[in-house]
Design a protein around this motif. Structure first.
Motif, PDB file in Angstrom:
ATOM      1  N   LEU A 104      40.954  25.975  18.755  1.00 42.64           N
ATOM      2  CA  LEU A 104      39.665  26.664  18.816  1.00 42.64           C
ATOM      3  C   LEU A 104      39.887  28.107  19.247  1.00 42.64           C
ATOM      4  N   ILE A 105      39.337  29.060  18.483  1.00 38.82           N
ATOM      5  CA  ILE A 105      39.474  30.470  18.835  1.00 38.82           C
ATOM      6  C   ILE A 105      38.180  31.046  19.385  1.00 38.82           C
ATOM      7  N   ALA A 106      37.112  30.203  19.453  1.00 41.32           N
ATOM      8  CA  ALA A 106      35.846  30.670  20.031  1.00 41.32           C
ATOM      9  C   ALA A 106      36.033  30.912  21.532  1.00 41.32           C
ATOM     10  N   PRO A 107      35.195  31.773  22.129  1.00 39.56           N
ATOM     11  CA  PRO A 107      35.372  32.100  23.555  1.00 39.56           C
ATOM     12  C   PRO A 107      34.861  31.042  24.514  1.00 39.56           C
ATOM     13  N   ALA A 108      34.180  30.016  24.012  1.00 38.77           N
ATOM     14  CA  ALA A 108      33.616  28.987  24.886  1.00 38.77           C
ATOM     15  C   ALA A 108      33.830  27.622  24.256  1.00 38.77           C
ATOM     16  N   PRO A 109      33.748  26.546  25.038  1.00 39.51           N
ATOM     17  CA  PRO A 109      33.914  25.202  24.480  1.00 39.51           C
ATOM     18  C   PRO A 109      32.908  24.913  23.376  1.00 39.51           C
ATOM     19  N   ARG A 110      33.342  24.151  22.396  1.00 42.92           N
ATOM     20  CA  ARG A 110      32.473  23.831  21.266  1.00 42.92           C
ATOM     21  C   ARG A 110      32.670  22.373  20.844  1.00 42.92           C
ATOM     22  N   PRO A 111      31.611  21.727  20.379  1.00 45.57           N
ATOM     23  CA  PRO A 111      31.797  20.463  19.661  1.00 45.57           C
ATOM     24  C   PRO A 111      32.291  20.767  18.250  1.00 45.57           C
ATOM     25  N   VAL A 112      33.237  19.992  17.796  1.00 42.22           N
ATOM     26  CA  VAL A 112      33.858  20.247  16.493  1.00 42.22           C
ATOM     27  C   VAL A 112      33.832  18.967  15.670  1.00 42.22           C
ATOM     28  N   ARG A 113      33.546  19.118  14.390  1.00 39.40           N
ATOM     29  CA  ARG A 113      33.672  18.004  13.462  1.00 39.40           C
ATOM     30  C   ARG A 113      34.673  18.376  12.364  1.00 39.40           C
ATOM     31  N   LEU A 114      35.578  17.461  12.106  1.00 35.99           N
ATOM     32  CA  LEU A 114      36.579  17.639  11.049  1.00 35.99           C
ATOM     33  C   LEU A 114      36.330  16.579   9.989  1.00 35.99           C
ATOM     34  N   GLY A 115      36.148  17.007   8.767  1.00 35.38           N
ATOM     35  CA  GLY A 115      35.863  16.068   7.683  1.00 35.38           C
ATOM     36  C   GLY A 115      36.965  16.043   6.644  1.00 35.38           C
ATOM     37  N   ILE A 116      37.367  14.846   6.235  1.00 37.35           N
ATOM     38  CA  ILE A 116      38.329  14.656   5.147  1.00 37.35           C
ATOM     39  C   ILE A 116      37.542  14.074   3.976  1.00 37.35           C
ATOM     40  N   ALA A 117      37.397  14.829   2.903  1.00 36.70           N
ATOM     41  CA  ALA A 117      36.525  14.431   1.798  1.00 36.70           C
ATOM     42  C   ALA A 117      37.321  14.038   0.568  1.00 36.70           C
ATOM     43  N   ILE A 118      36.761  13.095  -0.192  1.00 36.70           N
ATOM     44  CA  ILE A 118      37.308  12.680  -1.485  1.00 36.70           C
ATOM     45  C   ILE A 118      36.253  12.978  -2.528  1.00 36.70           C
ATOM     46  N   ARG A 119      36.632  13.772  -3.541  1.00 35.27           N
ATOM     47  CA  ARG A 119      35.666  14.179  -4.561  1.00 35.27           C
ATOM     48  C   ARG A 119      36.242  13.940  -5.953  1.00 35.27           C
ATOM     49  N   SER A 120      35.354  13.842  -6.905  1.00 35.53           N
ATOM     50  CA  SER A 120      35.752  13.553  -8.289  1.00 35.53           C
ATOM     51  C   SER A 120      36.132  14.840  -9.010  1.00 35.53           C
ATOM     52  N   ALA A 121      37.151  15.519  -8.517  1.00 37.37           N
ATOM     53  CA  ALA A 121      37.564  16.778  -9.138  1.00 37.37           C
ATOM     54  C   ALA A 121      39.038  16.994  -8.888  1.00 37.37           C
ATOM     55  N   ASN A 122      39.658  17.772  -9.772  1.00 35.56           N
ATOM     56  CA  ASN A 122      40.994  18.287  -9.505  1.00 35.56           C
ATOM     57  C   ASN A 122      40.993  19.750  -9.934  1.00 35.56           C
ATOM     58  N   PRO A 123      42.078  20.492  -9.770  1.00 40.28           N
ATOM     59  CA  PRO A 123      42.042  21.914 -10.094  1.00 40.28           C
ATOM     60  C   PRO A 123      41.709  22.235 -11.546  1.00 40.28           C
ATOM     61  N   GLU A 124      41.751  21.259 -12.432  1.00 46.66           N
ATOM     62  CA  GLU A 124      41.524  21.527 -13.846  1.00 46.66           C
ATOM     63  C   GLU A 124      40.239  20.922 -14.393  1.00 46.66           C
ATOM     64  N   GLY A 125      39.453  20.258 -13.546  1.00 43.17           N
ATOM     65  CA  GLY A 125      38.216  19.687 -14.072  1.00 43.17           C
ATOM     66  C   GLY A 125      37.843  18.412 -13.358  1.00 43.17           C
ATOM     67  N   ILE A 126      37.313  17.473 -14.097  1.00 43.13           N
ATOM     68  CA  ILE A 126      36.802  16.247 -13.510  1.00 43.13           C
ATOM     69  C   ILE A 126      37.885  15.181 -13.457  1.00 43.13           C
ATOM     70  N   ALA A 127      37.870  14.394 -12.396  1.00 40.82           N
ATOM     71  CA  ALA A 127      38.739  13.220 -12.260  1.00 40.82           C
ATOM     72  C   ALA A 127      37.816  12.096 -11.801  1.00 40.82           C
ATOM     73  N   PRO A 128      37.206  11.359 -12.710  1.00 44.91           N
ATOM     74  CA  PRO A 128      36.090  10.461 -12.376  1.00 44.91           C
ATOM     75  C   PRO A 128      36.432   9.435 -11.304  1.00 44.91           C
ATOM     76  N   ILE A 129      35.503   9.266 -10.377  1.00 44.83           N
ATOM     77  CA  ILE A 129      35.581   8.199  -9.381  1.00 44.83           C
ATOM     78  C   ILE A 129      34.369   7.300  -9.604  1.00 44.83           C
ATOM     79  N   PHE A 130      34.615   6.131 -10.171  1.00 46.97           N
ATOM     80  CA  PHE A 130      33.532   5.179 -10.428  1.00 46.97           C
ATOM     81  C   PHE A 130      33.325   4.245  -9.232  1.00 46.97           C
ATOM     82  N   ASP A 131      34.431   3.869  -8.598  1.00 46.16           N
ATOM     83  CA  ASP A 131      34.356   2.974  -7.444  1.00 46.16           C
ATOM     84  C   ASP A 131      35.110   3.605  -6.288  1.00 46.16           C
TER      85      ASP A 131
END
Length: 557
Positions: A1-28
């Motif tokens: 943390l580089i903020a000057p005071a304590p902070r609550p932080v949330r870190l999210g790891i996401a999975i999406r239906s995309a890759n650098p070249e377009g769509i990568a379908p996720i049906f399930d």
């Protein structure tokens, strides 16, 4: 943390239906209780530390970011849409998911979570007990070992990019296969493999090439053809040439004996299939355009007949050698008659366009035609006059952008003709490489990629081969050093250790007009030629013998 005071932080790891070249379908999409995320029923991500919450969504419920990202984005809490449970099915293929970690950090504190991307669900227990720091250190050590297994090469020009390209091609080795890219092109073609394995062999990684090529007999059609896809007629010639290219740089006679039955079958198929020197109409390399009877296919197959003759000769099969060499000569003569004095289009009867670059395969890597022949010089001149964006070949057939590997092909033809302009293409490609040292198959000079995988293996391989050939190149019985280079190579430091050539492995060190070379020859070259700036004093030492001079070339026999 580089903020000057304590902070609550949330870190999210996401999975999406995309890759650098377009769509990568996720049906399930499923978040299992044991820490695994499964995509379309297959393991995809493993999280050894469970998050504080996880969310899943479909295209009907909205992007998962709307559930967990509001506070991260603008600090305003949005009403929850609902987590969607531990699994969702999306008929549109747009399922998304996110694992969220919550913590409180004081200034200067850090928070780390490790995520493993792997398709092996059996690794879960092992990874849970492992140290991510040690695993990363182990991977780095493995890669350092892989690189050290090849030749040591330090170049005075574009050295970092050369190293990155070598790592790129090595990373695309999948055991007994090699693929043209990490995403769209993560598949096998003999065409890309021929160039990629050639580059690896020339920088000391022939073991990788041998591993891939030993799998090829099992991939051969009953007819004897090697086909990447139906009606791609270049594969048989490329496979034979690639096998023989590896043999020429290693002298591995056991490998050649293992491969000869398949080489012979492929050569017979080539001769049965060609008609008047040409192969049937087919799709060939997609950068040539619609299906046609292309010189590209014919040239590769002609070289395949020649190389089958060499294989037979090396193994003492004199009758086979005479037969294949005679057939090669007949096909080559027919091709010369068809091509005439040039410039030569991509196919007989076709108008000249940028696809004519394919004809230069006759010069490099195949060596069927000399770079100085009129038909080849006229083709090079036409391309440089009509198809260039500065130093890059702008390919407007299919690709609609500057093609990195085709630019290298033009540079190689100019290099072999002693044309100093070859290095302009090398510099252009270095200037237009991405920050991570790669090119897509074709790119817009100002805006980036327009075609193919964004980290293209063939492009990286041809950059490697061009750098290597500018420093050391075999032509007949002659070993050329620094052909077509400029003063940057003459003044700068070049180090080669255990670099394979067709004559044997060499060590070389060159800097500021001093060149020393030691060879471990299988067959000593008849001449060694150092190309240098005219008027500069040079001193060449080859295994104790030396020569000095100010001319444009220093030679030793």
């Amino acid at each position: 943390l580089i903020a000057p005071a304590p902070r609550p932080v949330r870190l999210g790891i996401a999975i999406r239906s995309a890759n650098p070249e377009g769509i990568a379908p996720i049906f399930d999409l499923e978040r299992a209780d044991d820490g695994w995320w499964l995509v379309n029923g297959e393991p995809f991500l493993y999280l050894p530390h469970a998050g504080d919450e996880h969310c899943l969504a479909t295209w009907r419920t909205g992007e998962v970011y709307a559930m967990v990202g509001g506070m991260l984005r603008d600090e305003r809490q949005r009403p929850s849409i609902g987590s969607g449970g531990s699994s969702v099915t999306c008929e549109a293929g747009l399922a998304t998911g996110c694992e969220v970690y919550r913590t409180n950090l004081s200034p200067g504190e850090t928070f780390k979570r490790t995520v493993y991307a792997t398709a092996d669900r059996g690794l879960g227990d092992v990874l849970r007990r492992s140290s991510a720091t040690r695993l990363v250190a182990g991977v780095k050590a493995d890669w350092e070992g892989i690189i050290r297994a090849g030749s040591r090469i330090e170049l005075p020009v574009h050295d970092r990019l050369f190293r990155v390209c070598r790592t790129t091609v090595l990373s695309l080795c999948d055991g007994d296969s090699i693929t043209a890219g990490p995403l769209t092109y993560h598949d096998f073609w003999y065409r890309d493999a021929a160039y990629m394995l050639s580059a690896l062999t020339r920088v000391g990684h022939a073991r990788r090439a041998l591993q891939v090529q030993r799998a090829w007999p099992g991939m051969q059609e009953r007819s004897g053809a090697w086909l990447s896809q139906a009606r791609e007629w270049d594969g048989s010639g490329q496979a034979i040439w690639s096998i023989m290219d590896t043999y020429r740089h290693t002298g591995d006679g056991v490998f050649l004996r293992q491969m000869y039955p398949s080489i012979s079958k492929a050569a017979r198929w080539i001769f049965r299939t060609q008609k008047d020197g040409m192969m049937p109409s087919g799709w060939s390399a997609e950068h040539l355009g619609p299906a046609d009877s292309y010189y590209w296919d014919a040239l590769w197959c002609c070289a395949g007949l020649r190389d089958a003759a060499e294989a037979a000769e090396r193994l003492g099969r004199r009758r086979d050698a005479r037969d294949w060499l005679a057939k090669h000569g007949d096909v080559l003569e027919l091709l010369r008659m068809r091509m005439g004095d040039g410039p030569v289009p991509a196919a007989p009867g076709r108008s000249m366009d940028s696809a004519a670059i394919s004809v230069l395969a006759a010069v490099w890597p195949l060596g069927l035609f000399s770079a100085g022949e009129q038909s080849m010089r006229k083709t090079v001149n036409w391309l440089t006059e009509h198809c260039m964006h500065e130093g890059g070949l702008f390919h407007d057939v299919v690709h609609s952008g500057v093609n990195a590997y085709l630019t290298c092909h033009l540079a190689q033809a100019r290099l072999l003709d002693g044309d100093k302009g070859a290095v302009e293409h090398l510099d252009y490609l270095a200037e237009h490489a991405t920050a991570t040292g790669c090119w897509p198959e074709a790119f817009h000079p100002q805006r980036g990629g327009v075609m193919g995988d964004g980290d293209h293996g063939w492009a990286a391989a041809d950059f490697i081969s061009l750098c290597r050939n500018l420093v050391v190149f075999e032509e007949g019985g002659v070993l050329h050093l620094f052909r077509s280079t400029d003063r940057r190579w003459f003044n700068g430091l070049t180090i080669l250790e255990d670099v394979p050539t067709r004559f044997g492995a060499i060590d070389l060190r060159s800097e500021a007009g001093e060149l020393r070379l030691v060879g471990r020859w299988r067959e000593r070259p008849k001449r060694i030629v150092w190309h240098k700036p005219e008027g500069e004093m040079g001193h060449m030492v080859v295994e104790g013998s030396e020569v000095r001079g100010e001319g444009a070339q220093l030679e030793m026999t």
